[in-house]
Design a protein around this motif. Structure first.
Motif, PDB file in Angstrom:
ATOM      1  N   ARG A  34       0.839  -1.212   0.000  1.00 40.79           N
ATOM      2  CA  ARG A  34       0.000   0.000   0.000  1.00 40.79           C
ATOM      3  C   ARG A  34       0.865   1.250   0.000  1.00 40.79           C
ATOM      4  O   ARG A  34       0.525   2.255  -0.649  1.00 40.79           O
ATOM      5  CB  ARG A  34      -1.005  -0.041   1.157  1.00 40.79           C
ATOM      6  N   GLN A  35       2.014   1.219   0.696  1.00 41.62           N
ATOM      7  CA  GLN A  35       2.879   2.407   0.692  1.00 41.62           C
ATOM      8  C   GLN A  35       3.440   2.661  -0.710  1.00 41.62           C
ATOM      9  O   GLN A  35       3.547   3.814  -1.142  1.00 41.62           O
ATOM     10  CB  GLN A  35       4.020   2.241   1.706  1.00 41.62           C
ATOM     11  N   LEU A  40       3.356   5.958  -5.796  1.00 40.60           N
ATOM     12  CA  LEU A  40       3.095   6.142  -7.223  1.00 40.60           C
ATOM     13  C   LEU A  40       1.952   7.127  -7.451  1.00 40.60           C
ATOM     14  O   LEU A  40       1.982   7.910  -8.406  1.00 40.60           O
ATOM     15  CB  LEU A  40       2.787   4.793  -7.884  1.00 40.60           C
ATOM     16  N   ILE A  41       0.959   7.085  -6.564  1.00 39.35           N
ATOM     17  CA  ILE A  41      -0.135   8.067  -6.657  1.00 39.35           C
ATOM     18  C   ILE A  41       0.459   9.471  -6.515  1.00 39.35           C
ATOM     19  O   ILE A  41       0.178  10.373  -7.306  1.00 39.35           O
ATOM     20  CB  ILE A  41      -1.202   7.802  -5.560  1.00 39.35           C
ATOM     21  N   ARG A  42       1.310   9.633  -5.505  1.00 42.32           N
ATOM     22  CA  ARG A  42       1.919  10.942  -5.240  1.00 42.32           C
ATOM     23  C   ARG A  42       2.700  11.461  -6.455  1.00 42.32           C
ATOM     24  O   ARG A  42       2.569  12.619  -6.847  1.00 42.32           O
ATOM     25  CB  ARG A  42       2.848  10.827  -4.023  1.00 42.32           C
ATOM     26  N   ASN A  64      -2.975  13.141 -19.612  1.00 43.94           N
ATOM     27  CA  ASN A  64      -3.826  11.982 -19.848  1.00 43.94           C
ATOM     28  C   ASN A  64      -3.165  10.687 -19.370  1.00 43.94           C
ATOM     29  O   ASN A  64      -3.806   9.838 -18.742  1.00 43.94           O
ATOM     30  CB  ASN A  64      -4.175  11.900 -21.339  1.00 43.94           C
ATOM     31  N   LYS A  65      -1.875  10.576 -19.655  1.00 44.43           N
ATOM     32  CA  LYS A  65      -1.139   9.388 -19.210  1.00 44.43           C
ATOM     33  C   LYS A  65      -1.138   9.284 -17.685  1.00 44.43           C
ATOM     34  O   LYS A  65      -1.374   8.214 -17.112  1.00 44.43           O
ATOM     35  CB  LYS A  65       0.290   9.475 -19.757  1.00 44.43           C
ATOM     36  N   ARG A  66      -0.888  10.395 -17.008  1.00 41.17           N
ATOM     37  CA  ARG A  66      -0.873  10.411 -15.535  1.00 41.17           C
ATOM     38  C   ARG A  66      -2.258  10.100 -14.968  1.00 41.17           C
ATOM     39  O   ARG A  66      -2.391   9.368 -13.990  1.00 41.17           O
ATOM     40  CB  ARG A  66      -0.422  11.774 -15.007  1.00 41.17           C
ATOM     41  N   ALA A  67      -3.295  10.696 -15.574  1.00 37.56           N
ATOM     42  CA  ALA A  67      -4.662  10.481 -15.085  1.00 37.56           C
ATOM     43  C   ALA A  67      -5.081   9.025 -15.288  1.00 37.56           C
ATOM     44  O   ALA A  67      -5.773   8.445 -14.442  1.00 37.56           O
ATOM     45  CB  ALA A  67      -5.628  11.430 -15.784  1.00 37.56           C
ATOM     46  N   LEU A  70      -3.466   7.143 -12.544  1.00 35.70           N
ATOM     47  CA  LEU A  70      -4.135   7.401 -11.257  1.00 35.70           C
ATOM     48  C   LEU A  70      -5.455   6.647 -11.144  1.00 35.70           C
ATOM     49  O   LEU A  70      -5.818   6.185 -10.056  1.00 35.70           O
ATOM     50  CB  LEU A  70      -4.367   8.915 -11.077  1.00 35.70           C
ATOM     51  N   ALA A  71      -6.158   6.510 -12.267  1.00 38.09           N
ATOM     52  CA  ALA A  71      -7.446   5.798 -12.231  1.00 38.09           C
ATOM     53  C   ALA A  71      -7.244   4.355 -11.770  1.00 38.09           C
ATOM     54  O   ALA A  71      -8.093   3.793 -11.080  1.00 38.09           O
ATOM     55  CB  ALA A  71      -8.124   5.854 -13.595  1.00 38.09           C
ATOM     56  N   THR A  72      -6.125   3.755 -12.130  1.00 41.55           N
ATOM     57  CA  THR A  72      -5.834   2.397 -11.651  1.00 41.55           C
ATOM     58  C   THR A  72      -5.193   2.416 -10.265  1.00 41.55           C
ATOM     59  O   THR A  72      -5.623   1.694  -9.360  1.00 41.55           O
ATOM     60  CB  THR A  72      -4.892   1.667 -12.634  1.00 41.55           C
ATOM     61  N   LEU A  73      -4.197   3.257 -10.100  1.00 41.65           N
ATOM     62  CA  LEU A  73      -3.434   3.263  -8.838  1.00 41.65           C
ATOM     63  C   LEU A  73      -4.318   3.523  -7.615  1.00 41.65           C
ATOM     64  O   LEU A  73      -4.080   2.959  -6.548  1.00 41.65           O
ATOM     65  CB  LEU A  73      -2.326   4.317  -8.900  1.00 41.65           C
TER      66      LEU A  73
END
Ligand code: HEC
Length: 150
Positions: A34-35, A40-42, A64-67, A70-73
């Motif tokens: 989880r950390q 990776l979210i950060r 778009n690539k980052r978003a 984030l949608a998965t992460l």
């Protein structure tokens, strides 16, 4: 008799620590998992923030690539709080997480929902939409950390 090469390779791979125990069967691994997801979210979030602030030039493809990431992460950390022993695995989560698990999990789901909205905004290629969606997304972090993170 010589062992087939494949067997030797498999046996040596399985006996290295990287393959001993999956990410979720041991409390310590669940904390690392989880950390790592939060890290990776950060990073993905910070890159969008830098572009919105103008620290680096705005690139809609990169947003778009980052978003998309984030949608998965943002779906990943939550299940690593509920494996057996997750509470005793160390890390910076407060005991309040397990006292109010349904509130905690619904905040996690909200983060993931807001990440999907951010991805939709990124698809629209409209920077004002991205800025708005990013603001809503980002508010989840501190709100949850104030309650549930040391
Ligand atoms: C639903 C609650 C919740 C939300 C929402 C949330 N976090 Fe966290 N975060 C936590 C908890 C709990 C920890 C402590 C995890 C641990 O150490 O086991 C944590 C830890 C972290 C860490 C430290 C990871 C490490 O290496 O120790 C970072 C970085 C982080 N979060 C970033 C974010 C960002 C960025 C967002 C918003 C996009 C966010 N978090 C949203 C609950 C949340």
């Amino acid at each position: 008799m010589k062992k087939p090469l494949l067997t030797v390779v498999l046996v040596s791979l399985l006996s290295t620590s990287a393959f001993a125990g999956s990410a979720f069967t041991e409390a310590k691994d669940s904390v690392k998992y989880r950390q790592s997801a939060f890290q990776l979210i950060r990073h993905n979030m910070a890159d969008i923030a830098d572009m919105l602030k103008g620290d680096v030039s705005y690139d809609a493809e990169r947003v778009n690539k980052r978003a998309t990431a984030l949608a998965t992460l943002t779906t990943l950390p939550w299940e690593a709080f509920t494996v057996p022993g997750a509470e005793q695995g160390g890390g910076d989560a407060k005991a309040a997480v397990w006292k109010n698990l349904s509130d905690f999990q619904s905040r996690g789901e909200k983060l993931a929902t807001d990440a999907l909205a951010l991805k939709s905004a990124a698809d629209s290629m409209d920077q004002a939409e991205v800025r708005k969606a990013f603001g809503s997304f980002a508010r989840n972090c501190k709100a949850c950390h104030d309650e549930y993170k040391n």
